[in-house]
Scaffold this active site. Structure first.
Site, PDB file in Angstrom:
ATOM      1  N   ASP A   1       1.323  -1.204   0.028  1.00  0.00           N
ATOM      2  CA  ASP A   1       0.242   0.107   0.098  1.00  0.00           C
ATOM      3  C   ASP A   1       0.707   1.375  -0.213  1.00  0.00           C
ATOM      4  OD1 ASP A   1       1.168  -0.102   2.953  1.00  0.00           O
ATOM      5  OD2 ASP A   1      -0.856   0.072   3.764  1.00  0.00           O
TER       6      ASP A   1
ATOM      7  N   HIS B   1      -2.973  15.497   3.801  1.00  0.00           N
ATOM      8  CA  HIS B   1      -3.159  14.182   4.652  1.00  0.00           C
ATOM      9  C   HIS B   1      -4.065  14.015   6.247  1.00  0.00           C
ATOM     10  CE1 HIS B   1       1.350  13.946   3.574  1.00  0.00           C
ATOM     11  NE2 HIS B   1       0.992  12.457   3.278  1.00  0.00           N
TER      12      HIS B   1
ATOM     13  N   GLU C   1       2.729   5.571  -3.020  1.00  0.00           N
ATOM     14  CA  GLU C   1       3.685   6.747  -3.442  1.00  0.00           C
ATOM     15  C   GLU C   1       4.319   7.029  -5.026  1.00  0.00           C
ATOM     16  OE1 GLU C   1       5.073   8.746  -2.079  1.00  0.00           O
ATOM     17  OE2 GLU C   1       4.247   8.484   0.317  1.00  0.00           O
TER      18      GLU C   1
END
Length: 894
Positions: A375, A472, A380
């Site tokens: 993941d 985030h 990325e």
């Protein structure tokens, strides 16, 4: 270490330019057959159009293919699109099965417009929809008044650049920022590492008319918290690897078995940095960096421990996943995919992973390499796909959507590879494989796509300095909606929808609502049923993403003095954002509406605390206004133009047109303060930043004449000018006595921290210390009668022990604090709040009896105190950012 903190930028406003206003959006928009139009912001061109009757498509299709069809469609419906006078060029045509997307980019007088992209989506040659953002109101002169060389010299005014010693700078020429009538800017990329060794790739846009930094953001997409040969994964599983046998008989991690090798000589390469510093690998691949290698085709323990086996295997799995959707590698053209493992920071494993625009870079944490998690690797590398497709800018909502797309695809890959059902609680956990201490996956995970967070209730409104505006913190809101789609639809169909939206619908400025519309549009074009479309609608509704969600009601118990003013301090660090003295208040702002109306980027609003006709705008065309200070009816502020910055004075009761320069010269004059008779300010010339004092009609005196000083935050109170002073790798709190002309120094900060902000009231000074390595903050108090006496220094308590983005305000009686860790530890359930305490209590033991200034629900930042009362003025954000005040503290807010 970047010692000055000045960024003349409109990053917050720019990142929120395309917010989208709905002109025809029924409650069940995904299932209507009526034409739909989502209005663009700051432009007459809509952000999304579907359902227009287009009988001319067939004729145009036969005349020249998809691009001709697209152009003819836009021309026939210019009453809807309003793009007839724009310079639009076909950048590329994206083809998949019977679908084509024609992508237009925009220029203004020959100069490219940042993020301007219009996508015309066709199926079988018929236009189905149009999405994106192009800008109809651009009028700016594209002849630069500031040369590229001069603009490069102004990069030092960006604190993010100043925090990257020995950086590399690449210039990319002129670009127009779509702000108001447009801002002509020079574009630079600054690469290197900050003082803590963390890699930085800062995209900086310098206004080519004024010389100020108009927009700046860090492009690196960091994840938060933590290949016939074979090898053993970090988890102990033996796996096949595609490797390469060299002429010397040694094997290396070079994969030429994928389809991209046959077409473009593209490879999958995995390098071993062998413990090299991460800063050397950001944006570059140092010559001589070896591929991970082995004496035999079986890679041993070293390749396992470094993460090379996992990185090489997982890069291939990512390639295969996207190849299944028709994509040939990260760039879509079969280009080589590179990874670097085993990088360090300050001699220890680098606890992160990132895509730097050309390759993956992995560190490790607690002995676990970050390449272990599929993941994480998928996350990325998806950033790379986003960069080569939608180009979502890494700030605020578009940045959170960028993170969400990476979370979605990274977790989709891992859940399927692990055979997890979508109903499994572990499906949706990001980074849960990075623990080595036996923690439960849910406790170890960095994020959870099943956390149930909603935009209208849980969106975290934080400044760009905090997590690039919450990229985030807010990603699981829209990521959760997409994950809910994967639960309710066929999961592979869901993947295809999200991928199609990412590569064909999204543009650099796409926000949450536009993402919903883009995903629905992609689903329609892929043949989704009415039931499918309703499930998609339900997923976004369940996550609070609907028209007007930003304005959902919330409690506010203060007096709102002005609405919709984004704080200038979010882009200009160390700017004095708020001012208050008796009857009058002021704030510097980056006003989003003013962008859309074509007014200058930075201004100052001044108003009465009680009564009056609302705030007045103190601004001059072509100039920026910052750092307001009010003394009685006098307003002082910094006026920034192409040739530098001066401190000027005017009357709050005037119209702002009549100003007097009170501090000028060859340098940039900033951060002024006055007590009515004495003026102090900072004169910045190159790396030197000196504090000047002017008493009455006397001559200005440089009270920091020693070379090598870099001072900031000077303020006057009770006959003392006090400020922070950086020199000779040490930071001091300096106190200058106006009566005697003596300067006293006290060391501030410790071995691993440095003061980054400072306030004082003439009796006590309070410095915000920031850890160089962890970023945590604390507050240290000084007795200004004897500041160097360590016995009289004290620590000031913060809400949770570790501060972040701490802000203070002080007067003779009280101290006000706020910080991001006033939010619940490890989560974002709350927003930063203002608290107030007695100076006497704080100075006694640093703890004090802190009371809430306001019980409002929003994010409370940038406080200032009236000099003669407990009245507090601040910025409060929840959907919009407003100026709010209270005469007395609210109390416990029980």
């Amino acid at each position: 270490m970047g010692r000055r903190h000045i960024r003349l930028a409109a990053a917050t406003a720019a990142a929120a330019l395309i917010t989208g206003a709905l002109t025809a959006l029924p409650a069940t928009a995904a299932t209507t057959d009526d034409p739909e139009v989502l209005a663009g912001s700051g432009t007459a061109a809509p952000a999304y159009v579907r359902g227009l009757d287009d009988p001319g498509s067939a004729k145009s299709r036969s005349a020249g293919g998809p691009s001709a069809t697209a152009r003819a469609h836009l021309a026939r419906h210019d009453d809807v699109y309003h793009v007839a006078g724009l310079d639009l060029t076909v950048a590329r045509t994206i083809s998949a099965k019977d679908r084509d997307t024609v992508r237009f980019t925009q220029r203004h007088d020959g100069v490219p417009v940042l993020g301007a992209q219009y996508d015309v989506h066709t199926r079988g040659g018929e236009v189905e929809s149009v999405s994106g953002a192009v800008f109809t109101g651009l009028r700016t002169d594209t002849t630069p008044k500031v040369t590229e060389r001069a603009a490069r010299g102004r990069l030092a005014f960006d604190p993010a650049v100043r925090r990257v010693p020995g950086h590399r700078t690449a210039g990319h020429g002129l670009v127009v920022l779509p702000q108001g009538e447009g801002v002509l800017a020079w574009h630079f990329t600054v690469s290197g590492a900050d003082a803590a060794g963390s890699p930085v790739q800062q995209e900086v846009y310098v206004d080519a008319h004024t010389g100020g930094v108009a927009f700046s953001y860090n492009k690196l997409d960091n994840i938060e918290g933590p290949a016939e040969g074979s090898g053993t994964t970090f988890g102990g599983k033996k796996v096949a690897l595609h490797v390469y046998e060299r002429a010397d008989g040694r094997f290396e991690t070079r994969d030429r078995a994928r389809s991209m090798w046959d077409g473009t000589d593209g490879e999958i390469l995995t390098y071993d940095a062998e413990g090299g510093p991460v800063a050397d690998y950001e944006g570059t691949l140092p010559a001589g960096t070896p591929l991970a290698s082995s004496d035999t085709a079986e890679f041993g323990a070293a390749a396992t421990a470094s993460g090379a086996v996992d990185a090489h295997m997982n890069a291939g799995r990512v390639f295969d996943f996207y190849r299944g959707m028709g994509r040939n590698g990260i760039d879509g053209n079969g280009g080589t995919m590179k990874s670097v493992v085993n990088v360090t920071q300050n001699g220890k494993p680098y606890a992160n992973a990132f895509w730097d625009g050309t390759k993956m870079v992995y560190g490790g944490m607690n002995g676990v390499p970050f390449s272990v998690g599929l993941d994480v690797v998928g996350h990325e590398m998806t950033h790379g796909i986003t960069e080569h497709s939608a180009g979502l800018l890494y700030a605020e909502q578009s940045g959170a959507l960028n993170e969400a797309a990476s979370d979605y695809f990274g977790e989709a890959m891992e859940a399927d590879a692990d055979g997890l059902a979508m109903s499994d609680p572990e499906a949706g956990l990001i980074g849960e494989d990075l623990c080595s201490d036996g923690s439960a996956p849910a406790d170890c995970a960095l994020r959870d796509l099943n956390d149930g967070r909603r935009a209208d209730k849980n969106y975290v409104n934080v400044p760009l300095a905090v997590d690039n505006g919450g990229v985030h913190a807010n990603s699981t809101i829209v990521g959760g909606a997409m994950w809910e789609m994967r639960k309710k639809l066929n999961k592979h169909f869901s993947d295809e929808i999200i991928y199609t939206a990412l590569t064909e619908n999204f543009n650099p400025w796409t926000d949450f609502l536009q993402a919903r519309y883009g995903i629905v549009d992609a689903a329609r074009r892929l043949g989704a049923t009415k039931s499918d479309l309703q499930k998609i609608d339900n997923a976004f509704e369940a996550h609070g993403i609907y028209p007007g969600w930003e304005a959902a009601g919330y409690k506010r118990d203060g007096d709102t003095l002005a609405k919709g003013l984004a704080p200038a301090a979010e882009a200009v660090e160390q700017s004095r954002n708020m001012a208050l003295d008796g009857a009058y208040w002021a704030t510097s702002y980056v006003d989003l509406k003013s962008f859309f109306d074509g007014t200058p980027e930075y201004g100052i609003k001044v108003g009465k605390v009680k009564g009056g006709d609302g705030p007045k705008d103190f601004q001059q065309d072509g100039l920026w206004s910052l750092d307001p200070v009010i003394q009685g009816k006098d307003l002082l502020y910094t006026r920034v133009g192409a040739n530098g910055a001066d401190v000027v004075s005017t009357k709050v009761t005037g119209n702002g047109n009549k100003v007097t320069v009170v501090a000028g010269g060859p340098g940039d004059q900033r951060e002024a303060d006055t007590d009515g008779t004495t003026l102090t300010w900072v004169d910045i010339q190159g790396d030197e930043a000196d504090v000047y004092v002017k008493q009455g009609d006397g001559k200005p005196v440089n009270i920091t004449p020693e070379a090598g000083t870099s001072a900031l935050r000077p303020t006057i109170a009770h006959g003392k000018v006090s400020f922070l002073n950086y020199k000779a790798s040490q930071t001091y709190v300096d106190v200058y006595d106006l009566a005697t002309g003596t300067l006293t120094e006290a060391k501030a900060g410790g071995l691993f921290d440095v003061p980054t902000d400072y306030v004082h009231n003439g009796t006590y000074g309070f410095a915000v210390n920031t850890s160089l390595f962890l970023g945590f903050q604390g507050v240290k108090g000084f007795d200004l009668a004897d500041p160097a006496n360590t016995a009289k220094q004290f620590s000031v308590s913060l809400a949770n022990g570790f501060g972040d983005y701490v802000q203070l305000a002080v007067n003779d009686k009280s101290l006000v604090r706020t910080d991001s860790f006033a939010m619940s530890w490890g989560g974002y359930d709350n927003l930063p709040k203002l608290e107030i305490a007695s100076i006497a209590d704080v100075a006694d033991d640093g703890k004090a009896d802190w009371k809430r200034v306001s019980c409002g629900d929003g994010a409370q930042l940038y406080p200032t105190l009236d000099s003669g009362s407990d009245r507090v003025l601040w910025s409060e954000t929840r959907g919009t950012t407003d100026v709010v005040t209270r005469a007395k503290p609210a109390g416990d807010c029980a």
